[in-house]
Design a protein around this motif. Sequence first.
Motif, short mmCIF file in Angstrom:
data_model
loop_
_atom_site.label_atom_id
_atom_site.label_comp_id
_atom_site.label_asym_id
_atom_site.label_seq_id
_atom_site.Cartn_x
_atom_site.Cartn_y
_atom_site.Cartn_z
N ILE A 5 0.84 -1.20 0.00
CA ILE A 5 0.00 0.00 0.00
C ILE A 5 0.87 1.25 0.00
O ILE A 5 0.61 2.22 -0.74
N LYS A 6 1.93 1.24 0.81
CA LYS A 6 2.84 2.38 0.89
C LYS A 6 3.51 2.64 -0.45
O LYS A 6 3.62 3.79 -0.90
N SER A 7 3.96 1.57 -1.11
CA SER A 7 4.61 1.72 -2.41
C SER A 7 3.65 2.30 -3.44
O SER A 7 4.03 3.14 -4.26
N ALA A 8 2.39 1.86 -3.39
CA ALA A 8 1.38 2.36 -4.33
C ALA A 8 1.13 3.84 -4.09
O ALA A 8 0.96 4.62 -5.04
N PHE A 9 1.09 4.24 -2.83
CA PHE A 9 0.86 5.66 -2.51
C PHE A 9 1.97 6.54 -3.06
O PHE A 9 1.71 7.57 -3.70
N PHE A 10 3.22 6.15 -2.81
CA PHE A 10 4.34 6.98 -3.24
C PHE A 10 4.52 6.93 -4.76
O PHE A 10 5.12 7.85 -5.34
N ALA A 11 4.02 5.89 -5.40
CA ALA A 11 4.04 5.85 -6.87
C ALA A 11 2.95 6.74 -7.45
O ALA A 11 3.14 7.38 -8.50
N ASN A 96 -11.82 -3.44 -13.03
CA ASN A 96 -12.26 -4.79 -12.66
C ASN A 96 -11.23 -5.40 -11.72
O ASN A 96 -10.45 -6.29 -12.07
N ILE A 97 -11.22 -4.89 -10.50
CA ILE A 97 -10.26 -5.34 -9.49
C ILE A 97 -11.04 -5.85 -8.27
O ILE A 97 -12.17 -5.42 -8.02
N PRO A 98 -10.45 -6.77 -7.51
CA PRO A 98 -11.17 -7.32 -6.35
C PRO A 98 -11.26 -6.32 -5.20
O PRO A 98 -10.46 -5.40 -5.09
N GLY A 99 -12.23 -6.54 -4.32
CA GLY A 99 -12.35 -5.72 -3.12
C GLY A 99 -13.22 -4.48 -3.29
O GLY A 99 -13.76 -4.22 -4.37
N ALA A 118 -6.17 6.28 -16.78
CA ALA A 118 -6.34 5.69 -18.11
C ALA A 118 -5.06 5.72 -18.93
O ALA A 118 -4.92 4.93 -19.87
N THR A 119 -4.12 6.60 -18.60
CA THR A 119 -2.97 6.79 -19.48
C THR A 119 -1.62 6.47 -18.84
O THR A 119 -0.67 6.16 -19.55
N VAL A 120 -1.53 6.52 -17.52
CA VAL A 120 -0.22 6.36 -16.88
C VAL A 120 0.25 4.90 -16.97
O VAL A 120 -0.55 3.96 -16.94
N ASP A 121 1.55 4.75 -17.11
CA ASP A 121 2.16 3.42 -17.10
C ASP A 121 2.52 3.07 -15.66
O ASP A 121 3.50 3.59 -15.10
N ILE A 122 1.73 2.18 -15.06
CA ILE A 122 1.96 1.79 -13.68
C ILE A 122 3.10 0.78 -13.62
O ILE A 122 3.09 -0.21 -14.35
N PRO A 123 4.11 1.05 -12.80
CA PRO A 123 5.23 0.10 -12.68
C PRO A 123 4.74 -1.32 -12.34
O PRO A 123 3.76 -1.48 -11.62
N LYS A 124 5.44 -2.31 -12.86
CA LYS A 124 5.01 -3.70 -12.69
C LYS A 124 5.02 -4.16 -11.23
O LYS A 124 4.27 -5.06 -10.85
N ASP A 125 5.89 -3.54 -10.42
CA ASP A 125 5.98 -3.96 -9.02
C ASP A 125 4.99 -3.21 -8.12
O ASP A 125 5.00 -3.39 -6.90
N ASP A 127 1.03 -2.36 -7.07
CA ASP A 127 -0.33 -2.90 -7.16
C ASP A 127 -1.23 -1.91 -7.91
O ASP A 127 -1.38 -0.76 -7.51
N ARG A 128 -1.84 -2.36 -9.00
CA ARG A 128 -2.63 -1.50 -9.87
C ARG A 128 -3.85 -0.92 -9.16
O ARG A 128 -4.19 0.25 -9.31
N GLY A 129 -4.53 -1.76 -8.39
CA GLY A 129 -5.74 -1.30 -7.70
C GLY A 129 -5.45 -0.22 -6.68
O GLY A 129 -6.14 0.80 -6.62
N TRP A 130 -4.42 -0.42 -5.86
CA TRP A 130 -4.07 0.57 -4.85
C TRP A 130 -3.54 1.85 -5.49
O TRP A 130 -3.79 2.95 -5.00
N PHE A 131 -2.81 1.72 -6.60
CA PHE A 131 -2.32 2.90 -7.30
C PHE A 131 -3.48 3.77 -7.76
O PHE A 131 -3.51 4.98 -7.49
#
Length: 231
Positions: A5-11, A96-99, A118-125, A127-131
């Motif tokens: 969650i922390k990594s997603a926030f800072f990303a 379409n993510i869980p939770g 819709a446009t940003v490239d989310i880093p593979k490491d 979590d897409r949903g939290w980002f």
Amino acid sequence: MFKKIKSAFFAAFPNTLPILAGFLFLGIAYGIYMNQSGFKFYYPMFMSFIIFAGSVEFATVSWLLGSFDPVNIFFLTLMINARHLFYGLSMLEKYNIPGLKKYYLIYGMCDESFSINATVDIPKDIDRGWFMFFVTLLNQIYWVSGATIGGIFGSFIPFDTEGIEFVMTALFVVIFLENWIKEDNHTASIIGLALSFICLGIFKGSNFIIPSMFIILAVLTMLRGRIRNHG
């Protein structure tokens, strides 16, 4: 879990900084407008949190000061925010993510959050949903904060807000240019621009938005396969 969650926030946070600047200015202007219209600070604070639709919130000021007409207000609100129908359709797969995060993403979708998610490239490491959740949450916090600040200090810092809405226009231009730079194939962007200008010439003013979205959606749906193969 906390680390994820922390990594997603800072990303997510750096991607929302341009929105922070725009939302604070516009939110403060909205809070001042509410204050000068005779409403206490908690009106813009709660309205920005519950409604979370800038154009509707500005329009709501005159609705609250006018006669009670819920049916007309319902249809006006639907017309103002009809573009979100297209946003939602284009985000069906991404959201379409869980939770429970999915339901907040649907509730909190605005133009700016849609543009990023819709446009940003989310880093593979990451979590897409939290980002996407933090992009949406941070943008809402910026808007609510600006509206609250304007509502509290509006009577002490009066200023002419004419033309301040151009901040968001400039923001969308920047987002479009950033997306253009990232694209390998500009076909979809060029089609969208061309059809928008054609509809603007035909329908005039703000009336062009909904027809252009219908036409763009139809054309890009028909050409989706060719565009992907060409890219």
